[in-house]
Write an enzyme that holds these catalytic residues in place. Structure first.
Site, PDB file in Angstrom:
ATOM      1  N   ASP A  57     -25.419 -10.443   2.635  1.00  7.58           N
ATOM      2  CA  ASP A  57     -26.876 -10.298   2.649  1.00  7.58           C
ATOM      3  C   ASP A  57     -27.424 -11.094   3.825  1.00  7.58           C
ATOM      4  O   ASP A  57     -27.161 -12.300   3.940  1.00  7.58           O
ATOM      5  CB  ASP A  57     -27.485 -10.817   1.349  1.00  7.58           C
ATOM      6  CG  ASP A  57     -27.085  -9.978   0.143  1.00  7.58           C
ATOM      7  OD1 ASP A  57     -26.690  -8.812   0.344  1.00  7.58           O
ATOM      8  OD2 ASP A  57     -27.159 -10.488  -0.984  1.00  7.58           O
ATOM      9  N   ASP A  69     -29.461  -0.258  -7.854  1.00  4.93           N
ATOM     10  CA  ASP A  69     -29.611  -1.514  -8.592  1.00  4.93           C
ATOM     11  C   ASP A  69     -30.135  -1.163  -9.976  1.00  4.93           C
ATOM     12  O   ASP A  69     -31.219  -0.580 -10.100  1.00  4.93           O
ATOM     13  CB  ASP A  69     -30.587  -2.452  -7.885  1.00  4.93           C
ATOM     14  CG  ASP A  69     -30.142  -2.806  -6.478  1.00  4.93           C
ATOM     15  OD1 ASP A  69     -28.922  -2.863  -6.244  1.00  4.93           O
ATOM     16  OD2 ASP A  69     -31.022  -3.020  -5.613  1.00  4.93           O
TER      17      ASP A  69
END
Length: 496
Positions: free
Chosen positions: A255, A374
């Site tokens: 990330d 997600d």
């Protein structure tokens, strides 16, 4: 319509595929290549391209018995290459049953010997193997540069009567990122009488359609068939099924926020983990199969910074990597692929406008599209999809959205369990197994890795094709080489 010629590449008597000719990036698909050939013939694909990769590397035919077994399959026609350096090798290939022989390295390194072979056996028995890297012919299992230009190579052997050419762009081979149609069209324009066989880069049926529109007569297809991107009925029986025989992938996820790698827990509480380029290079050297980079801020300035990171990563890595974060239109995809990414991951934008998946797949191929989802398991047991980095719930359910994404052209599903993310308590194996059973495309598991047993379980119980993790890799809790050897000891097929 472009004719599909399935490929069977041999190492140690097994059916395998390499990426970009790298013998260290190998996937075994079957221990019984003759059975694979039989499956192809039953499905209507009578012509098969067989390559002895051991032979190409060692300079002599190695997998002779396997070649003979393949050629003995009723109804098969084999063109064979790899390891042919002497007239005895050539005679062996024909005696084993090969109808044609592909002359590549030997044609580049010893033209006089090749010319004698043509005079003795006839030009119709030969296919010219033009393995191209930066416009020049690569030799010896693609490990060396012959220094001969593609055009000089073709001109010489075309003048000797060879009218079959197998051209491979080795920079695309095994990556399923699309064929080099411009190269193939230029060959057809210069030599319209040549039976051109394209090779390298085919990812799905849209690539075949593209070749067909450009008038390319035939194409060799390997990995796209074995990975299920192009369906061959019954092949899964010969390769022991997608979830049991294909090599499982280990994928570190990085990330990126303001140019640095960070990691959070349950999508919050971020801490820095290092430079994304250096970290990615270290993972590549350690044996990671792929990487995923996510721009978790994706502001206008963040996109500029992230694109620079992607360019730097592409310069350093020799493994595929996916990028995502803030991708909402074709221009975003083009920007990141141009910077050097192999695939893009779409999430929130695709949920808001599902047609985005169709648009990317049509423009760049399904192999470029990873649909990231997600989702959180509710108290009712249902899985709800979220957008905006897991902050905003939607009305879409995990399983129905995953099926729609696959139908629209996504090449892979990357499912992150928000319940498990950053907890190091194991993956959501029950939900993953259901996805694997219901979807025709690979599933990447994300969220929950804490120990090596979690990876074993996600492959054995969760039926995932790949496992993505961050914290356990970034902070040294698990080393990738040790993880892969652990998985091998427990019967999981991984690349080492």
């Amino acid at each position: 319509m472009t004719k599909i010629i399935p490929a069977i590449d041999l190492i140690g008597g097994q059916c395998v595929r390499l990426e970009k000719g790298d013998y260290n990036r190998l996937t075994v698909y079957s221990a019984h290549p003759a059975e694979v050939a039989r499956c192809f013939v039953r499905a209507g694909y009578n012509r098969i391209h067989v390559v002895d990769l051991d032979g190409a590397r060692m300079g002599r035919i190695v997998n002779k018995d396997t070649l003979r077994a393949i050629c003995s399959v009723d109804g098969v026609e084999v063109d064979f290459g790899g390891g042919i350096r002497t007239e005895n090798d050539l005679q062996t290939a024909f005696d084993c049953g090969a109808r044609w022989v592909t002359a590549g390295s030997i044609a580049a390194t010893d033209s006089q010997l090749t010319e004698r072979w043509i005079a003795r056996f006839g030009a119709s028995r030969f296919i010219l193997g033009a393995d191209v890297n930066d416009g020049r012919i690569a030799i010896k299992g693609w490990k060396e540069d012959s220094g001969i230009s593609l055009w000089d190579f073709l001109e010489h052997y075309h003048s000797l009567g060879i009218n079959k050419v197998l051209c491979t762009n080795i920079q695309r081979d095994g990556l399923m990122q699309g064929p080099d149609t411009e190269l193939y069209k230029s060959i057809m324009n210069r030599y319209p009488d040549v039976e051109l066989i394209a090779s390298g880069g085919v990812g799905d049926a849209t690539d075949i359609e593209s070749l067909s529109r450009d008038g390319i007569p035939a194409v060799v297809v390997g990995k796209a068939i074995y990975e299920g991107r192009i369906r061959i009925p019954g092949l899964e029986l010969c390769t022991e099924g997608r979830h049991s025989s294909l090599a499982k992938r280990i994928i570190p996820c990085l990330d990126v926020k303001d140019g640095l790698t960070v990691k959070g827990t349950n999508f919050v509480n971020f801490r820095e983990a290092g430079d994304p380029v250096a970290l990615g290079k270290a993972y590549s050297d350690a044996g990671a199969d792929e990487l995923v980079y996510l721009d978790i801020t994706a502001s206008a300035e963040g996109r500029k910074t992230f694109t620079q990171v992607v360019s730097r990563v592409a310069e350093e890595l020799n493994i595929p990597f996916t990028v995502g974060g803030g991708i909402s239109e074709i221009a975003d995809v083009e920007r990141l692929l141009t910077a050097g990414a192999d695939k893009v991951s779409v999430n929130s934008a695709a949920l808001r406008r599902p047609e985005l998946i169709n648009e990317i797949a049509r423009r760049f191929g399904s192999q470029c599209v990873v649909c990231a989802i997600d989702a959180r398991e509710e108290t009712t047991g249902e899985w709800r999809c979220f957008v905006n980095g897991g902050r905003v719930p939607t009305e879409r359910g995990l399983f129905e959205w995953a099926r729609e994404a696959a139908d629209r052209g996504a090449g892979e599903i990357l499912f992150t369990s928000m319940n498990h993310d950053g907890t190091e308590q194991g993956y959501a194996n029950e939900a993953l197994a259901r996805l694997a059973d219901e979807l025709p495309i690979p599933v990447i598991a994300s969220g929950g890795a804490g120990k090596m047993e979690d990876f074993l379980n996600v492959f054995a119980r969760g039926k995932a094709d790949a496992a993505l993790a961050a914290s356990v890799f970034h902070f040294g809790e698990i080393a990738i080489p040790e993880l892969k050897h652990y998985l091998l000891r427990h019967g999981i097929n991984v690349r080492v």
